[in-house]
Scaffold this active site. Structure first.
Site, mmCIF file in Angstrom:
data_model
loop_
_atom_site.group_PDB
_atom_site.id
_atom_site.type_symbol
_atom_site.label_atom_id
_atom_site.label_comp_id
_atom_site.label_asym_id
_atom_site.label_seq_id
_atom_site.Cartn_x
_atom_site.Cartn_y
_atom_site.Cartn_z
ATOM 1 N N GLU A 130 5.717 8.587 -9.806
ATOM 2 C CA GLU A 130 6.155 7.796 -8.643
ATOM 3 C C GLU A 130 6.435 8.680 -7.428
ATOM 4 O OE1 GLU A 130 6.251 4.830 -7.639
ATOM 5 O OE2 GLU A 130 8.231 3.989 -7.245
ATOM 6 N N THR A 183 7.101 2.999 2.006
ATOM 7 C CA THR A 183 8.473 3.391 1.647
ATOM 8 C C THR A 183 8.966 4.529 2.547
ATOM 9 O OG1 THR A 183 8.004 2.775 -0.621
ATOM 10 C CG2 THR A 183 9.931 4.158 -0.286
HETATM 11 P P1 ADP Z 1 5.143 0.198 -3.568
HETATM 12 O O1 ADP Z 1 6.626 -0.018 -3.511
HETATM 13 O O2 ADP Z 1 4.394 -1.090 -3.474
HETATM 14 O O3 ADP Z 1 4.726 1.039 -4.714
HETATM 15 P P2 ADP Z 1 4.954 2.558 -1.966
HETATM 16 O O4 ADP Z 1 4.846 2.728 -0.484
HETATM 17 O O5 ADP Z 1 6.123 3.125 -2.666
HETATM 18 O O6 ADP Z 1 4.784 0.995 -2.264
HETATM 19 O O7 ADP Z 1 3.673 3.191 -2.666
HETATM 20 C C1 ADP Z 1 2.397 2.917 -2.220
HETATM 21 C C2 ADP Z 1 1.674 4.249 -2.024
HETATM 22 O O8 ADP Z 1 1.417 4.841 -3.297
HETATM 23 C C3 ADP Z 1 0.329 4.046 -1.360
HETATM 24 O O9 ADP Z 1 0.198 5.039 -0.355
HETATM 25 C C4 ADP Z 1 -0.674 4.292 -2.472
HETATM 26 O O10 ADP Z 1 -1.875 4.881 -2.002
HETATM 27 C C5 ADP Z 1 0.071 5.252 -3.394
HETATM 28 N N1 ADP Z 1 -0.398 5.148 -4.793
HETATM 29 C C6 ADP Z 1 -0.863 6.142 -5.559
HETATM 30 N N2 ADP Z 1 -1.233 5.702 -6.768
HETATM 31 C C7 ADP Z 1 -0.998 4.378 -6.802
HETATM 32 C C8 ADP Z 1 -1.189 3.352 -7.768
HETATM 33 N N3 ADP Z 1 -1.705 3.589 -8.962
HETATM 34 N N4 ADP Z 1 -0.790 2.105 -7.448
HETATM 35 C C9 ADP Z 1 -0.268 1.834 -6.241
HETATM 36 N N5 ADP Z 1 -0.083 2.747 -5.267
HETATM 37 C C10 ADP Z 1 -0.440 4.015 -5.534
#
Ligand code: ADP
Length: 308
Positions: A130, A183
């Site tokens: 994450e 985020t």
């Molecule tokens: P969320 O709370 O929906 O996860 P975030 O902003 O924390 O939103 O995370 C989204 C970011 O994480 C995006 O930039 C995305 O490209 C990246 N990311 C990397 N791998 C993944 C994945 N398997 N699924 C979703 N987002 C991903």
């Protein structure tokens, strides 16, 4: 031992009003599906995700790849995996899209490796995954996505996750306006200072919420959901937030706040009937805008990633 496994990785609501960065719960109304297969290439291969061509397939950039690599490094294994992700939670939604992938990946890999780790141990690896999404270590989405229920992240050094079974009639309604809030950007809005008076009200609420969850005291849960610190600073990012909150409270919600870093907004209710009324109230507010949106009505789930 299995060579292939399919999992359902649930969405999750983090922060939960007063619990910025320390609280989250799983929902079962929306989630991703993932298929993991062992390969004999000693590498992690992530296939392009249908409908989300911008999601990284580089295993060092996709949270699923990073999370599994952390697990393999700890285990001293060089097992390779092919990973297929069916994404139903839009990235940047505030309902734990990246956390679902990280949690689903480690639960599936663990299963294919003969379950060397407990669910609680897997949260550590999911959290490392994450980190590539948010640039920060935080477990308030990956812990509930992995373990289910409510999770309180008491501390990080070492990670101390307290799992709480949700009261049995606790339902959640989430509205997801189809705009993306990263985020990282949403965090930059927050002042690093908190006036003591506000901090006192906030930790009173966190304690009240915990107590309400343990005793299934729905009124107390409702009173305690208030967020005096983060919501007032972040709500400017969310279209119609004040009107939405007013309407869902009138419709009988226990409380309402921003889900994660937004743009999704969640409300908790006592029972499904009220949840449906609240969903209707959200719909009325958003129908008046020209924004696209999705509404999920879901029991607060006591299950994390499910092996299908
Ligand atoms: P969320 O709370 O929906 O996860 P975030 O902003 O924390 O939103 O995370 C989204 C970011 O994480 C995006 O930039 C995305 O490209 C990246 N990311 C990397 N791998 C993944 C994945 N398997 N699924 C979703 N987002 C991903």
């Amino acid at each position: 031992m299995l060579d292939e496994v399919k999992v359902f990785a649930p969405g999750s609501v983090s922060n939960v009003g007063c619990g910025f960065d320390i609280l989250g719960f799983a929902i079962d109304g929306v989630g991703d599906e993932m298929i993991l297969k062992k390969n004999d290439k000693n590498e992690i291969v992530i296939f392009p995700v249908n409908g989300y061509e911008n999601l990284p397939t580089d295993p060092k950039k996709n949270v699923a790849g990073v999370a599994i690599q952390a697990l393999l490094d700890d285990l001293g294994s060089d097992q390779g995996f092919d990973i297929e992700i069916v994404k139903n939670i839009k990235p940047g939604s505030g309902i734990g899209s990246s956390a679902a992938s990280a949690a689903g990946a480690v639960v599936a890999a663990n299963e294919l490796l003969g379950s060397p780790y407990s669910r609680m141990q897997l949260v550590d690896f999911a959290m490392i995954g994450e980190e590539v999404a948010s640039g920060d270590i935080h477990a308030d989405n990956v812990a509930p996505a992995t373990l289910g229920g409510f999770c309180l992240i008491r501390g990080y050094n070492p990670l101390d996750v307290i799992h709480i079974n949700p009261p049995k009639d606790l339902w959640c309604v989430v509205i997801h306006p189809q705009i993306e809030i990263k985020t990282k950007e949403s965090r930059e809005l927050l002042s690093p200072e908190i006036p003591l008076k506000k901090a006192i009200r906030q930790w009173g609420n966190v304690a009240g919420l915990m107590s309400g969850l343990y005793t299934s005291d729905y009124e107390l849960i409702g009173r305690s959901l208030e967020d005096h610190i983060v919501e007032p600073q972040r709500k400017v990012l969310i279209p119609e937030f004040d009107e939405l909150k007013l309407s869902v409270m009138e419709a009988g919600a226990l409380g309402c706040s921003i889900s994660g870093s937004g743009p999704s907004v969640f409300a908790l209710t006592n029972g499904k009937e009220t949840a449906d009324v609240v969903a209707g109230a959200m719909d009325v507010v958003f129908k008046r805008t020209d924004l696209e949106y999705k509404i999920y009505v879901s029991k607060v789930s006591d299950e994390g990633v499910k092996i299908l």
